[in-house]
Design an enzyme around this catalytic site. Structure first.
Site, PDB file in Angstrom:
ATOM      1  N   TYR A  65       0.805  -1.220   0.000  1.00  0.00           N
ATOM      2  CA  TYR A  65       0.000   0.000   0.000  1.00  0.00           C
ATOM      3  C   TYR A  65       0.840   1.274   0.000  1.00  0.00           C
ATOM      4  O   TYR A  65       0.295   2.362  -0.171  1.00  0.00           O
ATOM      5  CB  TYR A  65      -0.911   0.035   1.238  1.00  0.00           C
ATOM      6  CG  TYR A  65      -1.944  -1.058   1.265  1.00  0.00           C
ATOM      7  CD1 TYR A  65      -3.086  -0.982   0.479  1.00  0.00           C
ATOM      8  CD2 TYR A  65      -1.774  -2.177   2.076  1.00  0.00           C
ATOM      9  CE1 TYR A  65      -4.040  -1.978   0.504  1.00  0.00           C
ATOM     10  CE2 TYR A  65      -2.734  -3.184   2.107  1.00  0.00           C
ATOM     11  CZ  TYR A  65      -3.850  -3.086   1.321  1.00  0.00           C
ATOM     12  OH  TYR A  65      -4.796  -4.077   1.346  1.00  0.00           O
ATOM     13  N   HIS A 102      -4.335   6.114  -1.480  1.00  0.00           N
ATOM     14  CA  HIS A 102      -5.005   6.062  -0.178  1.00  0.00           C
ATOM     15  C   HIS A 102      -4.027   6.335   0.966  1.00  0.00           C
ATOM     16  O   HIS A 102      -4.445   6.609   2.089  1.00  0.00           O
ATOM     17  CB  HIS A 102      -5.651   4.683  -0.004  1.00  0.00           C
ATOM     18  CG  HIS A 102      -6.983   4.694   0.681  1.00  0.00           C
ATOM     19  ND1 HIS A 102      -7.806   5.798   0.766  1.00  0.00           N
ATOM     20  CD2 HIS A 102      -7.658   3.692   1.334  1.00  0.00           C
ATOM     21  CE1 HIS A 102      -8.912   5.488   1.425  1.00  0.00           C
ATOM     22  NE2 HIS A 102      -8.841   4.224   1.788  1.00  0.00           N
ATOM     23  N   ASN A 114      -9.850   1.566   7.917  1.00  0.00           N
ATOM     24  CA  ASN A 114     -11.191   1.497   8.511  1.00  0.00           C
ATOM     25  C   ASN A 114     -11.186   1.498  10.037  1.00  0.00           C
ATOM     26  O   ASN A 114     -12.244   1.652  10.649  1.00  0.00           O
ATOM     27  CB  ASN A 114     -11.928   0.255   8.017  1.00  0.00           C
ATOM     28  CG  ASN A 114     -12.200   0.298   6.527  1.00  0.00           C
ATOM     29  OD1 ASN A 114     -11.831   1.244   5.832  1.00  0.00           O
ATOM     30  ND2 ASN A 114     -12.852  -0.735   6.026  1.00  0.00           N
ATOM     31  N   ASP A 139      -6.250  11.299   2.232  1.00  0.00           N
ATOM     32  CA  ASP A 139      -6.502  11.457   0.801  1.00  0.00           C
ATOM     33  C   ASP A 139      -7.912  11.982   0.583  1.00  0.00           C
ATOM     34  O   ASP A 139      -8.819  11.649   1.344  1.00  0.00           O
ATOM     35  CB  ASP A 139      -6.301  10.121   0.069  1.00  0.00           C
ATOM     36  CG  ASP A 139      -7.230   9.022   0.583  1.00  0.00           C
ATOM     37  OD1 ASP A 139      -7.236   8.763   1.803  1.00  0.00           O
ATOM     38  OD2 ASP A 139      -7.966   8.440  -0.226  1.00  0.00           O
ATOM     39  N   ASN A 196     -13.558   6.412   4.909  1.00  0.00           N
ATOM     40  CA  ASN A 196     -13.623   5.394   5.968  1.00  0.00           C
ATOM     41  C   ASN A 196     -12.718   5.696   7.158  1.00  0.00           C
ATOM     42  O   ASN A 196     -13.069   5.404   8.298  1.00  0.00           O
ATOM     43  CB  ASN A 196     -13.320   4.011   5.401  1.00  0.00           C
ATOM     44  CG  ASN A 196     -14.451   3.495   4.541  1.00  0.00           C
ATOM     45  OD1 ASN A 196     -15.611   3.862   4.733  1.00  0.00           O
ATOM     46  ND2 ASN A 196     -14.126   2.656   3.573  1.00  0.00           N
TER      47      ASN A 196
END
Length: 194
Positions: A19, A24, A72, A97, A118
Site C-alpha cells: 500500500y 489512499h 477502517n 486522501d 472510511n
C-alpha cells in the site's frame, strides 16, 4: 478555531509495502515528509497500534502517528494516542486522501463531516467532528464504481509528483500554523495550491 497548539498529526493510510505508494496512503506521505524535515524516526509502538515519531516543529513537541490498524480502524490508534497523552480533538490534525479535490490541491479544514471517507468515519466514532484535517487532493476517477481500485493503486508519475509537491506546501503551512497561527496557515496553503 482554538489557539491551542497542535500536538499530534495522524497520517491516515494502510500499513505494509503493498500500500505504501497508493493514493489512499497520502496521509502517510504527509507524516513522512514532516518526519524527514524535522529529524523524526518512525518506530513501531504497539500501545498506539502504529508507528510513532516525535519531532519538534518551531520548538513545539509534536507527535506523528501512522496507524497500522488499516484505514477502517484508524480511530483505534488515534484513541490510544489521545488517551495516553491526554489529547483533545482540537489538539490533533488528521491528514488524509481526498477524492473531491484535484490532484495536488491541499486544504486545511476544521471540523465537519467525514464525507464518506472510511478513516475519517472511524475517527468520528471516537472524537466527533472537533479535530482538524489536511485534505490531500488525489482527484477522482470519474465514476463511483472505479473509486476502490483507484485509491488502492499508485498514481501516475505526474500525479504523484503533484501530490508530493502539494504535501511539501502543506508541510510549510503547518510550520506557519505553529509560528503565526491557523488563519495564516490556511491562507498560505489555499493560495499556494488552488
Amino acid at each position: 478555531m482554538s489557539s491551542t497548539p497542535l500536538r499530534a498529526i495522524i497520517g491516515l493510510g494502510n500499513p505494509g509495502p503493498d500500500y505504501a505508494r497508493t493514493r489512499h496512503n497520502a496521509g502517510f506521505w504527509f507524516a513522512d515528509e514532516l518526519a524527514r524535515r524535522h529529524g523524526g524516526t518512525f518506530r513501531v509502538e504497539s500501545k498506539f497500534h502504529g508507528e510513532l515519531a516525535r519531532v519538534k516543529i518551531a520548538g513545539q513537541d509534536t507527535l506523528l502517528l501512522k496507524p497500522s490498524t488499516y484505514m477502517n480502524r484508524s480511530g483505534q490508534a488515534a484513541q490510544a494516542l489521545a488517551q495516553f497523552y491526554k489529547l483533545q480533538p482540537v489538539d490533533m490534525l488528521a491528514a488524509h486522501d481526498e477524492l473531491d479535490l484535484p490532484v495536488g490541491t491541499m486544504k486545511l479544514k476544521s471540523g465537519g463531516g467525514h464525507g464518506g471517507h472510511n478513516g475519517l468515519r472511524d475517527l468520528h466514532k471516537v472524537f466527533g467532528e472537533g479535530y482538524q484535517r489536511l485534505r490531500v487532493g488525489i482527484g477522482h476517477p470519474g465514476d463511483k464504481s472505479l473509486v476502490h481500485n483507484y485509491v488502492l493503486n499508485r498514481p501516475s508519475k505526474a500525479d504523484e509528483d503533484a501530490i508530493l509537491n502539494g504535501i511539501s506546501l502543506a508541510a510549510d503551512a503547518v510550520e506557519t500554523w505553529f509560528t503565526k497561527g491557523w488563519e495564516r496557515a490556511l491562507t498560505q496553503l489555499h493560495t499556494a495550491t488552488k
